[in-house]
Design a protein around this motif. Structure first.
Motif, PDB file in Angstrom:
ATOM      1  N   LEU A  13       0.854  -1.187   0.000  1.00  0.00           N
ATOM      2  CA  LEU A  13       0.000   0.000   0.000  1.00  0.00           C
ATOM      3  C   LEU A  13       0.883   1.227   0.000  1.00  0.00           C
ATOM      4  N   VAL A  14       0.546   2.200  -0.819  1.00  0.00           N
ATOM      5  CA  VAL A  14       1.275   3.460  -0.826  1.00  0.00           C
ATOM      6  C   VAL A  14       0.263   4.603  -0.797  1.00  0.00           C
ATOM      7  N   SER A  15       0.729   5.744  -0.304  1.00  0.00           N
ATOM      8  CA  SER A  15      -0.117   6.930  -0.265  1.00  0.00           C
ATOM      9  C   SER A  15       0.753   8.164  -0.424  1.00  0.00           C
ATOM     10  N   TRP A  16       0.134   9.282  -0.762  1.00  0.00           N
ATOM     11  CA  TRP A  16       0.895  10.513  -0.928  1.00  0.00           C
ATOM     12  C   TRP A  16      -0.036  11.691  -0.713  1.00  0.00           C
ATOM     13  N   GLY A  17       0.554  12.853  -0.505  1.00  0.00           N
ATOM     14  CA  GLY A  17      -0.208  14.074  -0.266  1.00  0.00           C
ATOM     15  C   GLY A  17      -0.051  14.543   1.166  1.00  0.00           C
ATOM     16  N   SER A  18      -1.071  15.230   1.650  1.00  0.00           N
ATOM     17  CA  SER A  18      -1.065  15.714   3.031  1.00  0.00           C
ATOM     18  C   SER A  18      -1.113  14.529   3.984  1.00  0.00           C
ATOM     19  N   SER A  19      -0.514  14.682   5.131  1.00  0.00           N
ATOM     20  CA  SER A  19      -0.593  13.620   6.136  1.00  0.00           C
ATOM     21  C   SER A  19      -1.128  14.177   7.442  1.00  0.00           C
ATOM     22  N   TYR A  20      -2.124  15.064   7.319  1.00  0.00           N
ATOM     23  CA  TYR A  20      -2.757  15.618   8.504  1.00  0.00           C
ATOM     24  C   TYR A  20      -3.208  14.482   9.419  1.00  0.00           C
ATOM     25  N   ALA A  21      -2.781  14.508  10.650  1.00  0.00           N
ATOM     26  CA  ALA A  21      -3.131  13.495  11.662  1.00  0.00           C
ATOM     27  C   ALA A  21      -2.675  12.091  11.259  1.00  0.00           C
ATOM     28  N   GLY A  22      -1.743  11.987  10.323  1.00  0.00           N
ATOM     29  CA  GLY A  22      -1.211  10.680   9.943  1.00  0.00           C
ATOM     30  C   GLY A  22      -1.981   9.979   8.854  1.00  0.00           C
ATOM     31  N   SER A  23      -2.714  10.712   8.040  1.00  0.00           N
ATOM     32  CA  SER A  23      -3.578  10.092   7.038  1.00  0.00           C
ATOM     33  C   SER A  23      -2.841   9.322   5.946  1.00  0.00           C
ATOM     34  N   LEU A  24      -1.513   9.458   5.862  1.00  0.00           N
ATOM     35  CA  LEU A  24      -0.770   8.632   4.904  1.00  0.00           C
ATOM     36  C   LEU A  24      -0.497   7.233   5.452  1.00  0.00           C
ATOM     37  N   GLY A  25      -0.644   7.057   6.763  1.00  0.00           N
ATOM     38  CA  GLY A  25      -0.432   5.744   7.363  1.00  0.00           C
ATOM     39  C   GLY A  25       1.014   5.304   7.406  1.00  0.00           C
ATOM     40  N   ALA A  26       1.933   6.246   7.275  1.00  0.00           N
ATOM     41  CA  ALA A  26       3.361   5.924   7.212  1.00  0.00           C
ATOM     42  C   ALA A  26       4.078   6.114   8.536  1.00  0.00           C
ATOM     43  N   GLY A  27       3.332   6.377   9.599  1.00  0.00           N
ATOM     44  CA  GLY A  27       3.955   6.514  10.914  1.00  0.00           C
ATOM     45  C   GLY A  27       4.352   7.921  11.290  1.00  0.00           C
ATOM     46  N   SER A  28       3.969   8.901  10.464  1.00  0.00           N
ATOM     47  CA  SER A  28       4.294  10.293  10.790  1.00  0.00           C
ATOM     48  C   SER A  28       3.206  11.206  10.232  1.00  0.00           C
ATOM     49  N   THR A  29       3.376  12.493  10.473  1.00  0.00           N
ATOM     50  CA  THR A  29       2.456  13.479   9.915  1.00  0.00           C
ATOM     51  C   THR A  29       3.133  14.294   8.813  1.00  0.00           C
ATOM     52  N   THR A  30       4.208  13.767   8.274  1.00  0.00           N
ATOM     53  CA  THR A  30       4.958  14.451   7.219  1.00  0.00           C
ATOM     54  C   THR A  30       4.290  14.202   5.874  1.00  0.00           C
ATOM     55  N   GLN A  31       3.992  15.280   5.155  1.00  0.00           N
ATOM     56  CA  GLN A  31       3.389  15.115   3.830  1.00  0.00           C
ATOM     57  C   GLN A  31       4.395  14.523   2.859  1.00  0.00           C
ATOM     58  N   SER A  32       3.899  13.985   1.751  1.00  0.00           N
ATOM     59  CA  SER A  32       4.784  13.406   0.749  1.00  0.00           C
ATOM     60  C   SER A  32       4.251  13.720  -0.637  1.00  0.00           C
ATOM     61  N   ASN A  33       5.148  14.149  -1.509  1.00  0.00           N
ATOM     62  CA  ASN A  33       4.778  14.429  -2.894  1.00  0.00           C
ATOM     63  C   ASN A  33       4.958  13.221  -3.800  1.00  0.00           C
ATOM     64  N   ILE A  34       5.456  12.132  -3.237  1.00  0.00           N
ATOM     65  CA  ILE A  34       5.643  10.895  -3.997  1.00  0.00           C
ATOM     66  C   ILE A  34       5.016   9.741  -3.217  1.00  0.00           C
ATOM     67  N   PRO A  35       4.648   8.651  -3.873  1.00  0.00           N
ATOM     68  CA  PRO A  35       4.078   7.505  -3.157  1.00  0.00           C
ATOM     69  C   PRO A  35       4.992   7.024  -2.026  1.00  0.00           C
ATOM     70  N   THR A  36       4.411   6.875  -0.845  1.00  0.00           N
ATOM     71  CA  THR A  36       5.122   6.477   0.358  1.00  0.00           C
ATOM     72  C   THR A  36       4.484   5.207   0.912  1.00  0.00           C
ATOM     73  N   PRO A  37       5.268   4.209   1.310  1.00  0.00           N
ATOM     74  CA  PRO A  37       4.674   2.976   1.837  1.00  0.00           C
ATOM     75  C   PRO A  37       3.844   3.206   3.105  1.00  0.00           C
ATOM     76  N   VAL A  38       2.654   2.619   3.133  1.00  0.00           N
ATOM     77  CA  VAL A  38       1.830   2.590   4.338  1.00  0.00           C
ATOM     78  C   VAL A  38       2.436   1.539   5.260  1.00  0.00           C
ATOM     79  N   ASP A  39       2.463   1.798   6.542  1.00  0.00           N
ATOM     80  CA  ASP A  39       3.016   0.854   7.516  1.00  0.00           C
ATOM     81  C   ASP A  39       2.172  -0.424   7.534  1.00  0.00           C
ATOM     82  N   GLN A  40       2.740  -1.506   7.030  1.00  0.00           N
ATOM     83  CA  GLN A  40       2.019  -2.780   6.983  1.00  0.00           C
ATOM     84  C   GLN A  40       2.512  -3.764   8.032  1.00  0.00           C
ATOM     85  N   SER A  41       3.236  -3.257   9.031  1.00  0.00           N
ATOM     86  CA  SER A  41       3.547  -4.095  10.196  1.00  0.00           C
ATOM     87  C   SER A  41       2.356  -3.922  11.145  1.00  0.00           C
TER      88      SER A  41
END
Length: 183
Positions: free
Chosen positions: A6-34
């Motif tokens: 799973l990957v996500s990108w864009g705003s990460s308000y409140a962790g909406s990218l699921g990557a373990g942080s609230t840092t936005q990403s302009n490129i696909p970032t892996p969602v934490d699948q652990s």
């Protein structure tokens, strides 16, 4: 992805990218699948305004991101998560198999194989369909008594503040916010 990642990108308000942080990403970032996604395969995802709901092939429901209105459905009062958490399936979803999911601005829906619908999250406009306008941090049953029994629900959708059910005969039922005629 076809390999189950799973990957996500864009705003990460409140962790909406699921990557373990609230840092936005302009490129696909892996969602934490652990954690709760370890060993599970996601088969469907639904994105709300700043939270995500996912359905796994074993029927598990997970969510991540903003929980300001209970939209994560994990029965934890308004605690956002930067990584996936389990949706509470002990109540109205106990023993049921979820087959479809949908996410609105800050509420979620789950259609079960028996035709029942569960909803959780923001409910100011009645979008949870349970006869209340109180938010819920865990799934509640949608009152589908207005849908004739011969019209089985086969799919669901969510708008910003309204919800919809598609029946096998093509008819559609809607509830929630209607200021602009969305119902």
């Amino acid at each position: 992805c076809s390999d189950g990642t799973l990957v996500s990108w864009g705003s990460s308000y409140a962790g909406s990218l699921g990557a373990g942080s609230t840092t936005q990403s302009n490129i696909p970032t892996p969602v934490d699948q652990s954690g709760v996604l370890a060993g599970r395969t996601v088969v469907s995802i639904a994105a709300g305004a700043d939270s995500v709901l996912a359905l796994c092939d074993d029927g598990t429901l997970v969510s991540w991101g903003n929980d300001g209105n209970g939209q994560l459905g994990n029965d934890v009062n308004y605690l956002s998560s930067t990584t996936p958490v389990l949706v509470d399936t002990a109540g109205v979803l106990a023993g049921k198999r979820v087959i479809r999911i949908a996410a609105g601005h800050a509420h979620c829906l789950a259609l079960c194989s028996d035709g029942s619908i569960a909803a959780w999250g923001y409910n100011y406009y009645g979008q949870l369909g349970n006869g209340s306008t109180s938010a819920s941090t865990s799934p509640v049953l949608v009152d589908i008594s207005g849908i004739p029994p011969e019209k089985s629900v086969v799919d669901i959708a969510a708008g910003s503040y309204h919800s919809l059910a598609l029946c096998s005969d093509g008819s559609i039922f809607a509830w929630g916010y209607n200021y602009y005629g969305q119902l």
